[in-house]
Each structure stands twice: as structure tokens, then as C-alpha cells.
Design a protein around this motif. Structure first.
Motif, PDB file in Angstrom:
ATOM      1  N   HIS A  63     -19.004 -68.630 -73.690  1.00 26.15           N
ATOM      2  CA  HIS A  63     -17.816 -69.180 -72.559  1.00 26.15           C
ATOM      3  C   HIS A  63     -18.067 -70.840 -72.790  1.00 26.15           C
ATOM      4  O   HIS A  63     -18.868 -71.211 -72.865  1.00 26.15           O
ATOM      5  N   PRO A  64     -16.742 -71.398 -72.785  1.00 23.24           N
ATOM      6  CA  PRO A  64     -16.903 -73.063 -72.711  1.00 23.24           C
ATOM      7  C   PRO A  64     -17.751 -73.625 -71.716  1.00 23.24           C
ATOM      8  O   PRO A  64     -18.320 -74.646 -71.975  1.00 23.24           O
ATOM      9  N   ASP A 184     -27.865 -66.020 -72.879  1.00 20.75           N
ATOM     10  CA  ASP A 184     -26.368 -65.818 -72.503  1.00 20.75           C
ATOM     11  C   ASP A 184     -26.258 -64.267 -71.903  1.00 20.75           C
ATOM     12  O   ASP A 184     -27.034 -63.547 -72.420  1.00 20.75           O
ATOM     13  N   ASN A 185     -25.232 -64.456 -71.211  1.00 20.85           N
ATOM     14  CA  ASN A 185     -24.817 -62.904 -70.750  1.00 20.85           C
ATOM     15  C   ASN A 185     -25.785 -61.909 -69.916  1.00 20.85           C
ATOM     16  O   ASN A 185     -26.078 -61.042 -70.241  1.00 20.85           O
ATOM     17  N   LEU A 186     -26.296 -62.796 -68.899  1.00 20.44           N
ATOM     18  CA  LEU A 186     -27.242 -62.127 -68.188  1.00 20.44           C
ATOM     19  C   LEU A 186     -26.993 -61.103 -67.490  1.00 20.44           C
ATOM     20  O   LEU A 186     -27.740 -60.257 -67.539  1.00 20.44           O
ATOM     21  N   LEU A 211     -22.967 -69.896 -65.174  1.00 17.56           N
ATOM     22  CA  LEU A 211     -22.105 -70.505 -66.173  1.00 17.56           C
ATOM     23  C   LEU A 211     -21.610 -69.153 -67.044  1.00 17.56           C
ATOM     24  O   LEU A 211     -22.463 -68.246 -67.474  1.00 17.56           O
ATOM     25  N   GLY A 212     -20.212 -69.110 -67.358  1.00 15.69           N
ATOM     26  CA  GLY A 212     -19.739 -68.008 -68.129  1.00 15.69           C
ATOM     27  C   GLY A 212     -19.919 -66.927 -67.183  1.00 15.69           C
ATOM     28  O   GLY A 212     -19.826 -66.795 -65.783  1.00 15.69           O
ATOM     29  N   ASP A 213     -20.346 -65.613 -68.010  1.00 14.79           N
ATOM     30  CA  ASP A 213     -20.615 -64.450 -66.988  1.00 14.79           C
ATOM     31  C   ASP A 213     -22.206 -64.336 -66.395  1.00 14.79           C
ATOM     32  O   ASP A 213     -22.667 -63.502 -65.839  1.00 14.79           O
ATOM     33  N   GLY A 214     -22.958 -65.693 -66.578  1.00 19.19           N
ATOM     34  CA  GLY A 214     -24.142 -65.897 -66.012  1.00 19.19           C
ATOM     35  C   GLY A 214     -25.073 -66.154 -67.106  1.00 19.19           C
ATOM     36  O   GLY A 214     -25.239 -65.613 -68.365  1.00 19.19           O
ATOM     37  N   ILE A 215     -25.979 -66.992 -67.121  1.00 15.84           N
ATOM     38  CA  ILE A 215     -27.126 -67.194 -68.167  1.00 15.84           C
ATOM     39  C   ILE A 215     -28.561 -67.514 -67.384  1.00 15.84           C
ATOM     40  O   ILE A 215     -28.549 -67.448 -66.169  1.00 15.84           O
TER      41      ILE A 215
END
Ligand SMILES: C[S@@+](CC[C@H](N)C(=O)[O-])C[C@H]1O[C@@H](n2cnc3c(N)ncnc32)[C@H](O)[C@@H]1O
Length: 225
Positions: A63-64, A184-186, A211-215
């Protein structure tokens, strides 16, 4: 929010990141749907190699928000060596390499199981003008990252989720004290992984960030004795 101009504003960098994002938007949902449907009929879950083949046309970029965070961390930390598990078409590698260029040096070593994807990432880095800051190793990260030129300052985990822990354990001896791990992608991570980085006594201070779908963001506090 006001920001200074950075290497992320560079025309060539922006053009390649946009192209990867558009490819992902167009292809990834169908590719992933087909991959899950195909593997559902198999007697065993796919191996990492089989899964890479099923997802060969999926870009699956960070994700940006996660890419920008990587850029920020690298500008702040000024790492000599960044290591990446799971390069795909190279979006995260480009964010990292842009920061290394803006720092004036450093190197990212990426790893990608699928040869076609590794080639595509190399060509994206070339087109973004960042090839001089990145080396993409083709093959299984568990072999490709076993030998590194020095201590790891920052590790990005973004390959198949069940391999985060084995890859982290492989790299732990090389991860310097004060080094960072961005996972990434927790929501997709196996509990064994988050348990490992969050457990007292394992040498990390770790927490989730939205951040994004979670980190999962972990700082290495001490190397194993
Ligand atoms: C989520 S994508 C990576 C996205 C990339 N970080 C980006 O931002 O563009 C995950 C990638 O990890 C690769 N991968 C999975 N298992 C791997 C392994 N054992 N070694 C190297 N690469 C692997 C897959 O082929 C896939 O392309």
C-alpha cells in the motif's frame, strides 16, 4: 500536509509506481480468485513455489502508506543494507531504492521466488532509474538471503505469510541491534510470528501500526547471545 520534494516525486519513479498500481488494480482480484479456486481442489496446500506460480500475474504491491513509511524510515535511518523478503514486481523495492538514492548511498537486496517477477522487478527498477541501488535475488528467500554482505539495518517481510517467521529467524543473527523489521499485512500473519516478535525476552519491541491493512513494526533491541 506540506512536504518537501523527494525522490518519490521523480517522474520516472512515479510513472513506474503508478503502472504497478494500475496493473494490480486491473489484474490482482481475478488472479487471486483463480489461484484460491485452483488450490482449493488440491489435496495439499500449495508449496511456496506452487503459490508463486499461481500468483505469477499478481503484482500485490505494498500500500502507498507502507511504501511511504519505508521511504521515511530509510531517509531517517540512513541504512547501509536493507533486505526484502518478497519483491514481486518491485513496488516496495522502488520506494526503498528511491530513499537510498536520496540518502546518497546504501543498497537493498530483494528476493523473489518467481523468475518472471524478478525480471519484471529489475526492469521496473531500471526504468525508474534506481537499478544501481537494488539487487534482486531470484529464488527462495530462505536460500537467497542466507549470505549477505553485512549487518541488516532494515528488513521488510512481504512474501508468503507462513514464511515470515522462518525468514526472520534466518536473518536474526545478521539483524543489527537497533535494526528495524517492517512486516506487511498484519491481519494475514500467523500468530506464531507476532507472538515471536512481541514476546518479552525475544529481543524486540514490537507493535502494530495502522498503515495499509496493518503492519507489525519491530525494533531489534538486542542480538541473541
Ligand atoms: C505480496 S508480494 C510482494 C510485493 C512487493 N513487496 C511489492 O511491494 O511490490 C509477495 C511475493 O513474495 C514472493 N515469495 C513468496 N515466497 C517466497 C520465497 N520463499 N522466497 C522469495 N519470494 C517469495 C511471491 O512470489 C510474491 O511475488
Amino acid at each position: 500536509m506540506t512536504t518537501a520534494t523527494t525522490g518519490l516525486d521523480d517522474e520516472r519513479v512515479g510513472a513506474v509506481l503508478d503502472e504497478i498500481a494500475r496493473t494490480a488494480e486491473r489484474n490482482d482480484p481475478d488472479v487471486m480468485k483463480r489461484a484460491y479456486a485452483t488450490a482449493a481442489d488440491w489435496p495439499q496446500p500449495p508449496t511456496a513455489q506452487e503459490a508463486a506460480e499461481l500468483c505469477a500475474q499478481a503484482a500485490l504491491p505494498v500500500h502507498p502508506q507502507v511504501g511511504t513509511f519505508l521511504y521515511q524510515l530509510i531517509r531517517s535511518l540512513r541504512p547501509a543494507l536493507v533486505v526484502e523478503f518478497g519483491t514481486s514486481f518491485g513496488a516496495s523495492t522502488i520506494y526503498a531504492a528511491a530513499a537510498l538514492r536520496d540518502n546518497g548511498g546504501g543498497r537493498i537486496i530483494g528476493s523473489e521466488l518467481h523468475p518472471g517477477k524478478a525480471d519484471r522487478a529489475r526492469s521496473h527498477l531500471e526504468r525508474a532509474g534506481l537499478a544501481g541501488y537494488a539487487e534482486i535475488r531470484t529464488g527462495d528467500a530462505r536460500e537467497q538471503l542466507a549470505t549477505l554482505p553485512g549487518p541488516v539495518d532494515l528488513l521488510l517481510l512481504d512474501g508468503w505469510k507462513e514464511l515470515y517467521l522462518p525468514v526472520l529467524k534466518l536473518l536474526e543473527p545478521a539483524l543489527r541491534t537497533g535494526g528495524l523489521v517492517v512486516s506487511d499485512n498484519l491481519p494475514m500473519l500467523p500468530p506464531e510470528f507476532t507472538d515471536h516478535v512481541r514476546a518479552a525476552g525475544n529481543g524486540y519491541l514490537s507493535q502494530q501500526l495502522p498503515l495499509g491493512d496493518g503492519i507489525e513494526f519491530s525494533v531489534r533491541l538486542q542480538q541473541e547471545a
